[in-house]
Design an enzyme around this catalytic site. Structure first.
Site, PDB file in Angstrom:
ATOM      1  CG  HIS A   1      76.068  48.525   7.153  1.00 41.21           C
ATOM      2  ND1 HIS A   1      76.465  48.027   6.057  1.00 41.21           N
ATOM      3  CD2 HIS A   1      75.842  49.886   7.171  1.00 41.21           C
ATOM      4  CE1 HIS A   1      76.289  48.982   5.198  1.00 41.21           C
ATOM      5  NE2 HIS A   1      75.830  50.124   5.708  1.00 41.21           N
TER       6      HIS A   1
ATOM      7  CG  ASP B   1      75.751  44.695   7.554  1.00 38.63           C
ATOM      8  OD1 ASP B   1      74.579  45.068   7.127  1.00 38.63           O
ATOM      9  OD2 ASP B   1      76.774  45.261   7.097  1.00 38.63           O
TER      10      ASP B   1
END
Length: 433
Positions: free
Chosen positions: A99, A102
């Site tokens: 993501h 992240d």
């Protein structure tokens, strides 16, 4: 000094090995049904659980202390990337997933967050240029920040819809740039807490339009990967619009997306929906919408998504049975959407968890292939539905109630129940696992 200092690349040592950091069943070059095991399984490491997660749960905070904590600066984001790519090398995995949240620190503005994101994508691209690892898929985290508390594409505030569109555009651009083979959308808060303040029909229409925009942008930029949506029934929302595979398929058909979008299915989400993983895979495969999987498991004594590494070979074998039966993965793969237990603190715990999960999947794949090659389940299916292959049964589907009624009334048709032989079939499966 690096986070994984002292941990050598993992090797295949065979079933008799007692080395906890060796593969006992996963041999990437072993040929199964005419294809290398690595090419069947297409393993990916999940960046969020393996590197971004800090070990918290609903009742307690951080337990992991990593060299890249706190994750609020570009320096630590790059240190996290260094550790991640070291682990990809140690495991020799072909893929990873992320993501946006992240991999880069959140900033005070979209523009600065995007600048951080693009800088780390530059860093990824440089690292990938000298390695085998590729990007299985990218996605946007549109559920953690408070701006997403009422959803992203389904938010009652159009400004949040716009922010979501800009976020997904940037993530699709990065996914294409890194050669990603898919792009995933999981609507982490695309649902509602109460119908008292929810216009359900409008929210679904907005979600359908948003996903059509995703497809339109895919074609505009020439992204050749697959667009995937990921079902999940609840948690965090009381009710989520992407409840399970069947719900998502109905949604895609309603908004004319069935030819453009496939499903990314997760074992833990299947359990939360009251299904088995093999059920969700079979449902998606039956409609030609099976794209990729997130492999993990839930604790069956807990009512929430515990995201543990897989260790149940029979469950995994039946899942891969349906994957192989449907033709196997094309752009999809097996992503370990799984995390350590919050008491598993050490670097080698993270390696051991993936080694074990990869071995379980390898055992399941080989069992699934053996069952398909043996043909026992397919023979049982053929026998059970043999009546439908007769000329009379085929003609009945083209007839009408009056014609059928006359035949039943005359005694020409008098059905006698036949055993389903479920226990025989369960015993059959157990021969292979």
């Amino acid at each position: 000094m690096t986070f994984f200092d002292g941990i050598a690349p993992i090797q295949y040592e065979g079933p008799e090995s007692t080395n906890p950091l060796a593969f006992r069943h996963y041999n990437p070059d072993e040929v199964v049904m005419g294809k290398r095991m690595e090419d069947h399984l297409r393993f990916a490491v999940a960046y969020w659980h393996s590197f971004a997660w800090e070990g918290g749960d609903p009742f307690g905070g951080q337990t992991f202390v990593r060299p890249w904590h706190p994750q609020d600066r570009m320096e630590t984001a790059k240190a996290k990337a260094d550790a991640a790519f070291d682990m990809f090398d140690i495991l020799n995995v072909p893929f990873f997933c992320w993501h946006d949240a992240d991999v880069r620190p959140e900033a005070d503005s979209f523009a600065q967050s995007l600048k951080n994101f693009e800088e780390i994508i530059d860093y990824f691209e440089e690292k990938m240029s000298t390695r085998k690892v590729k990007l299985l898929w990218g996605t946007a985290n549109m559920f953690s920040h408070r701006r997403w508390m009422a959803g992203a594409s389904t938010n009652p505030d159009p400004d949040v819809f716009a922010y979501a569109a800009a976020t997904v555009k940037s993530c699709m651009d990065a996914t294409k740039r890194l050669g990603g083979q898919n792009y995933v959308l999981w609507g982490g808060r695309e649902g509602y807490e109460t119908l008292l303040n929810t216009d359900l029909g409008r929210e679904l229409d907005h979600m359908g339009r948003f996903l059509n925009m995703v497809v339109e942008y895919k074609h505009k930029i020439g992204f050749e990967g697959t667009i995937l949506v990921e079902p999940k029934p609840q948690e965090p929302s009381k009710h989520q619009y992407d409840f399970d595979a069947a719900t998502c398929i109905g949604f895609l058909r309603k908004y004319g997306l069935e030819g453009e979008v496939k499903l990314n299915l997760e074992q833990g989400h299947a359990i939360l929906a009251g299904h088995s993983f093999e059920h969700e895979v079979a449902v998606a495969a039956a409609d030609g919408m099976l794209g990729s999987i997130d492999m993990n498991r839930n604790d069956y004594q807990s009512g929430w998504d515990t995201d543990q590494f897989p260790n149940n070979v029979p469950e995994v074998a039946l899942t891969y049975y349906h994957i192989l039966k449907s033709g196997g993965f094309s752009t999809g793969g097996t992503n370990f959407d799984a995390k350590l237990r919050r008491q598993s603190l050490d670097a080698d715990d993270l390696i051991a968890a993936h080694v074990g999960g990869m071995d379980v999947c390898a055992r399941g794949l080989k069992a699934a292939a053996a069952m398909l090659e043996d043909g026992g389940l397919e023979d049982a299916l053929k026998q059970r539905y043999a009546g439908w292959d007769t000329a009379g049964a085929k003609a009945m589907l083209d007839s009408d109630f009056d014609t059928i009624f006359t035949k039943v009334l005359s005694g020409e048709i008098d059905p006698q129940p036949r055993s389903g032989r479920q226990e025989y079939l369960e015993n059959y499966v157990n021969r292979f696992v």
